[in-house]
Structure formats: structure tokens, C-alpha cells
Scaffold this active site. Structure first.
Site, short mmCIF file in Angstrom:
data_model
loop_
_atom_site.label_atom_id
_atom_site.label_comp_id
_atom_site.label_asym_id
_atom_site.label_seq_id
_atom_site.Cartn_x
_atom_site.Cartn_y
_atom_site.Cartn_z
N ASP A 65 -53.74 -0.66 -21.08
CA ASP A 65 -53.85 -1.95 -20.40
C ASP A 65 -54.54 -1.86 -19.04
O ASP A 65 -54.77 -2.88 -18.39
CB ASP A 65 -52.47 -2.62 -20.26
N ASP A 206 -47.63 0.13 -11.56
CA ASP A 206 -47.09 1.05 -12.56
C ASP A 206 -46.42 2.26 -11.91
O ASP A 206 -46.86 3.40 -12.06
CB ASP A 206 -48.18 1.48 -13.53
#
Length: 303
Positions: A65, A206
Site C-alpha cells: 500500500d 506505519d
């Protein structure tokens, strides 16, 4: 002045109304892209900033992603007529993944230079931007980035006149050059004022929160940070998946002394980002949730 566009704000997978998380930074006419998920070129095309001036891509990590949109972006940049080199920065494994993705984008009119970092490196981005990175905590090599646009000290006109420095030398002195005239030597320090604060932003996604990230984002004008989850009930999930709840992202902004926080990289299950915004504001009031296509402009302070 810097322009920042949050092209997409979703994590894991693109949704019908939300593209994957990525950020485009414009300094002058130069562009740098941070992350490049599937379909990145589509909201970028809608933005209208063009593709030819893309000079660098900074990847946080090698999950799909954040990287799967690279071939499409490279095709758009090539179609726009770029022939100058394109630099790609990222953590360990970047070369392997980029080379794999380029098997479907092999013929390009510009060379690509890949740079792999561990964290702690300093490097230059297009548009006179100074960048640095720090390791993030996501289970695989992952980087957070800081970008700065420095500001020259103010030129002291009256001081230059008092020293009888001809006007034709002023610009050279202002840009840091030493000049000689009539057996006299003048340095920039003779005519420049005190140091002035520039512009800084940080991009963190992240990761679990850690002190190194607040240090990286110290005193930034803008912190763009992931907010995968929007409720404390999801804290165990955030821990197991190496992501953050909105309030943890806000804690990084608070500890960094950031000026403003923009949340991004929302889980596909987050339909209404106002809950993440509210949770983060309980820790760091100057917070807002990003929306796809949001453009922010950072300018120098008046001082």
C-alpha cells in the site's frame, strides 16, 4: 514556501472514496513524493501539479500500500517528458522491490538512482530541501522523514551602505559569497542579520510511537502522521499490527513541540475521521484529520 498535498489518506487498500496514503511536496517548481500506493497517479492528475518536475520519491517501507503505485507514476513522469535523473530513497530492501516493479516499467527516458538508508542519514531533495530520516517500528525496515527549507538571514541594507559596498555586490554577499573591491574584502557576515527560522515538516507512518520520532519532528511547522485506528479499544490491535491510535500520534506531536498535526493513513474500517480527530485533540489540540486532496501551504514566519 512549501505546498503539501495529501493525495490519499487510506491505509491497506484503496476505497471508492479514499486513495492510499501518500504525500506530495512542492518547493518552487520541484516535486517530491512520499510513498506511492496503488493508483497514486489518479488523484495527482486531478490535482494538476504536473508530473515532469518529480525529482525524488521517499518510501517509508516496502508494503504494497506504499509502493505498488510506482510503475504508474513512472509512466506518467516519462509521458510528461522528464529526462533528468529521479532519486528514490527508502529503507533496506528498496532496491529489490523497485527493481521488481520496474519489470513492467523497464524503458524510461530518465535514469533512476536508488538510495537505501538505515536511519540517521541526511540528504538533499529537489527545491533546496534538506532532509533526514529516522528508523520507525513496523516489523520490517521502515523510515520516518523530516524535510526542511532553510531561510537566509535578512540582508542589512543600511549596513551595506555604511560600508560603501557597491550595489552590484549585494546579491553575491546575500547568497554567501565573499567579494573583494578596492583592496577591501567583504564577507556575508558583514551585511547579513541574525539567523532566521526556516520551514520544517515531518512525515511519520506505519510505526509504533517511540522517542526517536518525536526527536525527528522537533519543532516542525507540520507533522503528517498515521492514525490507523480512531478508538482506544483498538490499542491492542495497534500494538499487534505496529500501528498507532490517534491519541498516540498526537503524543508524538506534543512531545515534539510540533506546531500542527494532520492525521492520515486511516484504516479502511474508519468511515468518519472526526472521531480520530477528537481523540487526538484530547492530547494535542491543534490537530485535524486529512482528507484526500487536502493542500496545505507553509510559509516563513514574519520574524
Amino acid at each position: 514556501m512549501l505546498d503539501i498535498c495529501l493525495l490519499g489518506t487510506c491505509g491497506m487498500m484503496p476505497l471508492p472514496n479514499r486513495w492510499l496514503s501518500c504525500m506530495l511536496v512542492r518547493s518552487g517548481s520541484h516535486l517530491t513524493l512520499f510513498d506511492c500506493g496503488e493508483g497514486t497517479q489518479i488523484p495527482w492528475k486531478t490535482l494538476g501539479w504536473g508530473f515532469r518536475q518529480l525529482g525524488a520519491i521517499c518510501f517509508s517501507h516496502m508494503h504494497a500500500d506504499h509502493v505498488a503505485g510506482l510503475p504508474g507514476v513512472l509512466f506518467m513522469v516519462a509521458h510528461a517528458g522528464r529526462t533528468e535523473p529521479l532519486d528514490i530513497y527508502g529503507p533496506a530492501g528498496t532496491s529489490y522491490v523497485v527493481e521488481g516493479l520496474r519489470r513492467i516499467a523497464a524503458e524510461l527516458p530518465f535514469p533512476i538512482h536508488i538510495h537505501e538508508f538505515k536511519g540517521g542519514e541526511h540528504f538533499q531533495l529537489p527545491g533546496n530541501l534538506q532532509a533526514s530520516c529516522a528508523p520507525a517500528s513496523h516489523g520490517i525496515p521502515c523510515l520516518a522523514y523530516r524535510v526542511e527549507l532553510q531561510r537566509q538571514p535578512a540582508f542589512q541594507v543600511e549596513q551595506a551602505r555604511a560600508l560603501d559596498i557597491p550595489v552590484q555586490f549585494w546579491k553575491r554577499l546575500q547568497t554567501g559569497e565573499t567579494v573583494s573591491y578596492n583592496e577591501r574584502t567583504f564577507t556575508p557576515q558583514d551585511v547579513l542579520g541574525a539567523a532566521r527560522r526556516g520551514i520544517a515538516l515531518a512525515y511519520i507512518t506505519d510505526t509504533r510511537p517511540q522517542s526517536a520520532l518525536s526527536e525527528l519532528a522537533h519543532d516542525v511547522d507540520l507533522l503528517v502522521c498515521e492514525s490507523m485506528y480512531d478508538t482506544l479499544d483498538d490499542l491492542p490491535l495497534a500494538r499487534s499490527n505496529a500501528h498507532m491510535v490517534a491519541s498516540e500520534s498526537a503524543g508524538i506531536a506534543r512531545d515534539a513541540g510540533a506546531h500542527q498535526l494532520v492525521l492520515t493513513h486511516f484504516s479502511p474500517k474508519v468511515n468518519d475521521t472526526t472521531r480520530a480527530e477528537k481523540l487526538a485533540r484530547s492530547v494535542f489540540p491543534n490537530t485535524r484529520a486529512a482528507r484526500d486532496g487536502m493542500v496545505l501551504t507553509l510559509d516563513y514566519a514574519d520574524a
